[in-house]
Design a protein around this motif. Structure first.
Motif, PDB file in Angstrom:
ATOM      1  N   GLN A  44     -11.726  -5.970   1.966  1.00 57.11           N
ATOM      2  CA  GLN A  44     -10.490  -5.480   3.044  1.00 57.11           C
ATOM      3  C   GLN A  44      -9.400  -4.706   2.887  1.00 57.11           C
ATOM      4  OE1 GLN A  44      -8.029  -9.014   3.625  1.00 57.11           O
ATOM      5  NE2 GLN A  44      -7.744  -8.709   5.891  1.00 57.11           N
ATOM      6  N   TYR A  45      -9.106  -4.527   1.489  1.00 63.21           N
ATOM      7  CA  TYR A  45      -8.119  -3.401   1.238  1.00 63.21           C
ATOM      8  C   TYR A  45      -8.827  -2.247   1.938  1.00 63.21           C
ATOM      9  CZ  TYR A  45      -5.915   0.274  -1.222  1.00 63.21           C
ATOM     10  OH  TYR A  45      -4.946   1.456  -1.438  1.00 63.21           O
ATOM     11  N   TYR A  46     -10.068  -1.810   1.340  1.00 64.64           N
ATOM     12  CA  TYR A  46     -10.563  -0.573   1.740  1.00 64.64           C
ATOM     13  C   TYR A  46     -10.875  -0.437   3.107  1.00 64.64           C
ATOM     14  CZ  TYR A  46     -11.271   1.140  -3.276  1.00 64.64           C
ATOM     15  OH  TYR A  46     -11.087   1.694  -4.369  1.00 64.64           O
ATOM     16  N   GLN A  47     -11.149  -1.377   3.794  1.00 57.70           N
ATOM     17  CA  GLN A  47     -11.252  -1.193   5.288  1.00 57.70           C
ATOM     18  C   GLN A  47     -10.126  -1.168   5.978  1.00 57.70           C
ATOM     19  OE1 GLN A  47     -13.651  -4.966   6.085  1.00 57.70           O
ATOM     20  NE2 GLN A  47     -15.553  -3.817   5.960  1.00 57.70           N
ATOM     21  N   ALA A  51      -4.735   3.904   1.137  1.00 58.64           N
ATOM     22  CA  ALA A  51      -4.056   5.257   1.195  1.00 58.64           C
ATOM     23  C   ALA A  51      -3.490   5.335  -0.150  1.00 58.64           C
ATOM     24  CB  ALA A  51      -2.871   5.293   2.276  1.00 58.64           C
ATOM     25  N   ASN A  52      -3.184   6.548  -0.749  1.00 50.47           N
ATOM     26  CA  ASN A  52      -2.320   6.511  -1.881  1.00 50.47           C
ATOM     27  C   ASN A  52      -1.157   5.822  -1.985  1.00 50.47           C
ATOM     28  OD1 ASN A  52      -2.133   7.222  -4.682  1.00 50.47           O
ATOM     29  ND2 ASN A  52      -3.333   9.165  -4.562  1.00 50.47           N
ATOM     30  N   VAL A  53      -0.512   5.541  -2.918  1.00 47.86           N
ATOM     31  CA  VAL A  53       0.717   4.622  -3.087  1.00 47.86           C
ATOM     32  C   VAL A  53       1.821   5.394  -3.460  1.00 47.86           C
ATOM     33  CG1 VAL A  53      -0.327   2.499  -3.665  1.00 47.86           C
ATOM     34  CG2 VAL A  53       0.127   3.893  -5.389  1.00 47.86           C
ATOM     35  N   ARG A  55       3.270   7.963  -2.456  1.00 43.45           N
ATOM     36  CA  ARG A  55       3.370   9.334  -2.365  1.00 43.45           C
ATOM     37  C   ARG A  55       3.464   9.672  -0.670  1.00 43.45           C
ATOM     38  NH1 ARG A  55      -1.252  11.107  -6.594  1.00 43.45           N
ATOM     39  NH2 ARG A  55      -0.280  10.037  -8.015  1.00 43.45           N
ATOM     40  N   GLY A  56       3.199   8.833   0.113  1.00 40.99           N
ATOM     41  CA  GLY A  56       2.939   9.365   1.603  1.00 40.99           C
ATOM     42  C   GLY A  56       4.200   8.619   2.345  1.00 40.99           C
ATOM     43  N   VAL A  57       4.532   9.344   3.500  1.00 36.37           N
ATOM     44  CA  VAL A  57       5.635   8.785   4.245  1.00 36.37           C
ATOM     45  C   VAL A  57       5.198   7.882   5.457  1.00 36.37           C
ATOM     46  CG1 VAL A  57       7.535  10.378   3.817  1.00 36.37           C
ATOM     47  CG2 VAL A  57       6.104  10.977   5.430  1.00 36.37           C
ATOM     48  N   HIS A  58       3.571   8.016   5.451  1.00 33.77           N
ATOM     49  CA  HIS A  58       3.203   7.577   6.766  1.00 33.77           C
ATOM     50  C   HIS A  58       2.805   5.971   6.549  1.00 33.77           C
ATOM     51  CE1 HIS A  58      -0.888   7.283   4.546  1.00 33.77           C
ATOM     52  NE2 HIS A  58      -0.514   8.864   4.193  1.00 33.77           N
ATOM     53  N   GLN A  59       2.710   5.259   7.555  1.00 37.93           N
ATOM     54  CA  GLN A  59       2.530   3.782   7.565  1.00 37.93           C
ATOM     55  C   GLN A  59       1.646   3.257   6.581  1.00 37.93           C
ATOM     56  OE1 GLN A  59       2.365   2.145  11.673  1.00 37.93           O
ATOM     57  NE2 GLN A  59       3.489   3.886  12.493  1.00 37.93           N
ATOM     58  N   LEU A  60       0.195   3.897   6.552  1.00 34.28           N
ATOM     59  CA  LEU A  60      -0.715   3.509   5.849  1.00 34.28           C
ATOM     60  C   LEU A  60      -0.453   3.208   4.346  1.00 34.28           C
ATOM     61  CD1 LEU A  60      -3.422   2.073   6.715  1.00 34.28           C
ATOM     62  CD2 LEU A  60      -4.551   4.438   6.069  1.00 34.28           C
ATOM     63  N   SER A  61       0.239   4.718   4.060  1.00 39.49           N
ATOM     64  CA  SER A  61       0.495   4.863   2.629  1.00 39.49           C
ATOM     65  C   SER A  61       1.526   3.688   2.028  1.00 39.49           C
ATOM     66  CB  SER A  61       1.228   5.876   2.214  1.00 39.49           C
ATOM     67  OG  SER A  61       1.707   6.323   1.084  1.00 39.49           O
ATOM     68  N   ASP A  62       2.553   3.462   3.128  1.00 37.01           N
ATOM     69  CA  ASP A  62       3.709   2.325   2.868  1.00 37.01           C
ATOM     70  C   ASP A  62       3.172   1.062   2.488  1.00 37.01           C
ATOM     71  OD1 ASP A  62       5.912   3.612   2.648  1.00 37.01           O
ATOM     72  OD2 ASP A  62       6.421   2.952   5.122  1.00 37.01           O
ATOM     73  N   ARG A  63       2.052   0.670   3.693  1.00 33.73           N
ATOM     74  CA  ARG A  63       1.409  -0.576   3.529  1.00 33.73           C
ATOM     75  C   ARG A  63       0.504  -0.657   2.272  1.00 33.73           C
ATOM     76  NH1 ARG A  63       1.315  -5.496   3.707  1.00 33.73           N
ATOM     77  NH2 ARG A  63      -0.968  -6.348   3.759  1.00 33.73           N
ATOM     78  N   SER A  64       0.005   0.250   1.831  1.00 34.92           N
ATOM     79  CA  SER A  64      -0.834   0.363   0.425  1.00 34.92           C
ATOM     80  C   SER A  64       0.114   0.076  -0.544  1.00 34.92           C
ATOM     81  CB  SER A  64      -1.765   1.518   0.509  1.00 34.92           C
ATOM     82  OG  SER A  64      -2.414   1.643  -0.954  1.00 34.92           O
ATOM     83  N   THR A  65       1.308   0.877  -0.621  1.00 37.90           N
ATOM     84  CA  THR A  65       2.137   0.545  -1.659  1.00 37.90           C
ATOM     85  C   THR A  65       2.820  -0.967  -1.700  1.00 37.90           C
ATOM     86  OG1 THR A  65       2.880   3.010  -1.332  1.00 37.90           O
ATOM     87  CG2 THR A  65       4.378   1.443  -2.647  1.00 37.90           C
ATOM     88  N   ALA A 279       0.764   6.698 -14.709  1.00 37.17           N
ATOM     89  CA  ALA A 279       0.584   8.282 -14.508  1.00 37.17           C
ATOM     90  C   ALA A 279      -0.756   8.343 -13.565  1.00 37.17           C
ATOM     91  CB  ALA A 279       0.491   8.835 -15.797  1.00 37.17           C
ATOM     92  N   GLY A 280      -0.656   8.936 -12.406  1.00 34.69           N
ATOM     93  CA  GLY A 280      -1.892   9.249 -11.694  1.00 34.69           C
ATOM     94  C   GLY A 280      -2.058   8.035 -10.705  1.00 34.69           C
ATOM     95  N   THR A 281      -3.126   8.020  -9.947  1.00 33.38           N
ATOM     96  CA  THR A 281      -3.446   7.198  -8.899  1.00 33.38           C
ATOM     97  C   THR A 281      -4.047   5.938  -9.514  1.00 33.38           C
ATOM     98  OG1 THR A 281      -3.978   8.956  -7.251  1.00 33.38           O
ATOM     99  CG2 THR A 281      -4.900   6.918  -6.898  1.00 33.38           C
ATOM    100  N   PRO A 282      -3.353   4.629  -9.162  1.00 35.44           N
ATOM    101  CA  PRO A 282      -3.652   3.558  -9.676  1.00 35.44           C
ATOM    102  C   PRO A 282      -4.774   2.925  -9.089  1.00 35.44           C
ATOM    103  CG  PRO A 282      -1.754   3.215  -8.601  1.00 35.44           C
ATOM    104  CD  PRO A 282      -2.053   4.669  -8.385  1.00 35.44           C
ATOM    105  N   ASP A 283      -5.616   1.780  -9.580  1.00 34.09           N
ATOM    106  CA  ASP A 283      -6.774   1.235  -8.955  1.00 34.09           C
ATOM    107  C   ASP A 283      -6.233   0.167  -8.276  1.00 34.09           C
ATOM    108  OD1 ASP A 283      -8.946  -0.165  -8.153  1.00 34.09           O
ATOM    109  OD2 ASP A 283      -9.891  -0.030 -10.287  1.00 34.09           O
ATOM    110  N   VAL A 284      -5.738   0.616  -6.927  1.00 36.62           N
ATOM    111  CA  VAL A 284      -5.275  -0.365  -6.239  1.00 36.62           C
ATOM    112  C   VAL A 284      -5.916  -1.761  -5.694  1.00 36.62           C
ATOM    113  CG1 VAL A 284      -3.728  -0.620  -3.965  1.00 36.62           C
ATOM    114  CG2 VAL A 284      -3.457   1.449  -5.266  1.00 36.62           C
ATOM    115  N   ALA A 285      -7.326  -0.945  -5.484  1.00 42.69           N
ATOM    116  CA  ALA A 285      -8.173  -2.070  -4.913  1.00 42.69           C
ATOM    117  C   ALA A 285      -8.566  -3.423  -5.830  1.00 42.69           C
ATOM    118  CB  ALA A 285      -9.546  -1.373  -4.594  1.00 42.69           C
ATOM    119  N   SER A 286      -8.470  -2.659  -6.999  1.00 33.92           N
ATOM    120  CA  SER A 286      -8.794  -3.643  -8.209  1.00 33.92           C
ATOM    121  C   SER A 286      -7.664  -4.668  -8.517  1.00 33.92           C
ATOM    122  CB  SER A 286      -9.196  -3.124  -9.645  1.00 33.92           C
ATOM    123  OG  SER A 286     -10.269  -2.377  -9.382  1.00 33.92           O
ATOM    124  N   ALA A 287      -6.429  -4.167  -8.294  1.00 36.56           N
ATOM    125  CA  ALA A 287      -5.306  -4.895  -8.345  1.00 36.56           C
ATOM    126  C   ALA A 287      -5.240  -5.809  -7.327  1.00 36.56           C
ATOM    127  CB  ALA A 287      -4.047  -3.970  -8.233  1.00 36.56           C
TER     128      ALA A 287
END
Ligand code: PLP
Length: 417
Positions: A44-47, A51-53, A55-65, A279-287
């Motif tokens: 469900q996270y990937y679907q 988005a990267n955490v 780093r973005g100002v867009h909504q999807l990045s906000d939601r992922s963060t 440091a670097g992009t974390p494994d958000v999906a695994s979290a």
């Protein structure tokens, strides 16, 4: 009501693996199986949210963060800790390496002592040996009693040595199953050695027992998500916040995501503890997956999870001790008030190598671990070349242990011993 037969239905492996429902999985100490809710949370996270955490100002990045922060908070809550104290790693091994580099390299010097024990997993030995090489410190090992418990006299003597700077100890041994009285030991360490830091390896306790970082008074607590129904590739270390605030523990990985400002002349790091160590992009999906596993376990109630484990351990000890060819490893005589054994029962089979035992068991659908289980110093200490380990989790039943015992009869037939 805790019912392993119902719980088992939450785990698709028991219907989707090539052996089908014949699979008797007794290797959860190596890695646990994953419930559907964990798999769904990752998908469900990937679907819906990928988005990267940070780093973005867009909504999807906000939601992922937001999902990343919420998942960290859920994992921390499971360990009764604050999410600022959680540094996410890939597993226990990476977490211990992190403490060695991020704390050890800056705080140890020649002549200092790192204390660990003879029952530790290689992760909790090799990292310290390497740290000792880098700093000139030395590693000392707490001895064991014949029945596979920590020798408290040896522990007290070693803790009284001058310049012991770190005690790194497992909460539960992955081979002996021994449950160490970790709170009592931490208190003793702080009494005998002022300024000592204590690391608790909770890799084998967190899947079975309520573990409170707040109550333990440890400086570091490490764990692997994949052993506690979460996905592979995520674990962590909880660090006492005072050590983070005072910079006693420093980042050990560097790059994007953990900085305040970078110029060609140098870099300053962010004050935000959780980001300073990411440091670097974390494994958000695994979290996200691990947070779902923590919620799943919490709904089962960790006290019931622990009771179920205890029932299986006692049942296995009872049934396996009736097999004359076996020598059972680890504590078997218990006080009336406490069974200090968790998660697994390992044994040697007189006259048959552990790998041969495991292969015959596999031929009847019983998956166990054989070998040294990453505890070579322990095996050497007791003179075992290898051993067989049956380990349990929430989906195991006494019928699985009966299947193991039946499989051992086949070993007897095949090898005629
Ligand atoms: C007590 C203990 N510590 C550390 C580890 C290492 O865990 P990982 O391989 O997930 O890093 C294990 C794995 O079996 C373990 O049982």
């Amino acid at each position: 009501m805790f019912n392993p037969l119902t719980i088992r239905q939450d785990f698709p492996i028991f219907t989707h693996n090539p052996q089908g429902d014949k699979l008797v999985y007794l290797d959860s100490a190596a890695t646990s199986q994953k419930p559907q809710v964990v798999l769904d949370a990752i998908t469900q996270y990937y679907q819906t949210t990928n988005a990267n955490v940070h780093r973005g100002v867009h909504q999807l990045s906000d939601r992922s963060t937001q999902v990343w922060d919420e998942s960290r908070a859920t994992i921390a809550k499971f360990f009764d800790a604050h999410s600022d104290e959680l540094i996410v790693t890939r597993n226990t091994t990476e977490a211990i390496n992190g403490v060695a580099y991020g704390w050890g390299d800056h705080n140890l010097q020649a002549g200092d002592i790192i204390l660990t024990s003879l029952m530790e997993h290689h992760s909790n030995i090799v990292c310290w040996q390497e740290l000792a090489k880098r700093t000139g410190a030395s590693v000392e090992y707490i001895g064991l009693t014949k029945d596979g418990r920590l020798d408290r006299t040896s522990l007290s003597a070693k803790l009284s040595l001058p310049k012991v700077k770190l005690l790194a100890l497992s909460h539960v041994s992955n081979t002996l199953g021994t449950l160490n009285p970790i709170a009592e030991i931490i208190a003793e360490a702080h009494t005998l050695q002022s300024g000592i830091r204590v690391l608790v390896d909770a890799a084998q306790s967190a899947p079975h027992l309520p573990v409170s970082f707040a109550k333990l008074d440890a400086d570091f607590l490490v764990f692997s998500g994949h052993k506690m129904l979460g996905p592979m590739g995520i674990g962590g270390v909880f660090v006492r916040s005072a050590l983070l605030q005072s910079n006693e523990v420093r980042p050990w990985l560097f790059g994007g995501g953990m900085i305040a400002a970078v110029t060609t002349k140098g870099t300053t790091f962010t004050d935000e503890a959780s980001e300073r160590f990411t440091a670097g992009t974390p494994d958000v999906a695994s979290a996200v997956g691990l947070a779902a596993a923590c919620e799943y376990l919490s709904k089962l109630h960790m006290s019931d999870v622990g009771q179920h484990d205890l029932d299986l351990v006692l049942y296995a000890l009872d049934k396996l001790s009736a097999v004359p060819q076996l020598t059972i490893i680890g504590p078997q005589d218990f006080s009336e008030t406490e069974v200090d054994r968790v998660g697994s029962v390992a044994f040697t089979y007189n006259g048959v190598h552990a790998h041969d035992v495991a292969q015959v068991l596999d031929s009847v659908g019983v998956a166990v671990r054989s070998g040294h289980h990453c505890t070579m110093p322990l095996h050497e200490q007791f003179g075992w070349t290898a051993s067989v380990r049956a380990s349990f989790n929430v989906y195991n039943t006494t019928a699985d242990i009966d299947a193991l015992v039946a499989g051992l009869a086949k070993v007897r037939q095949v090898f005629n011993v």
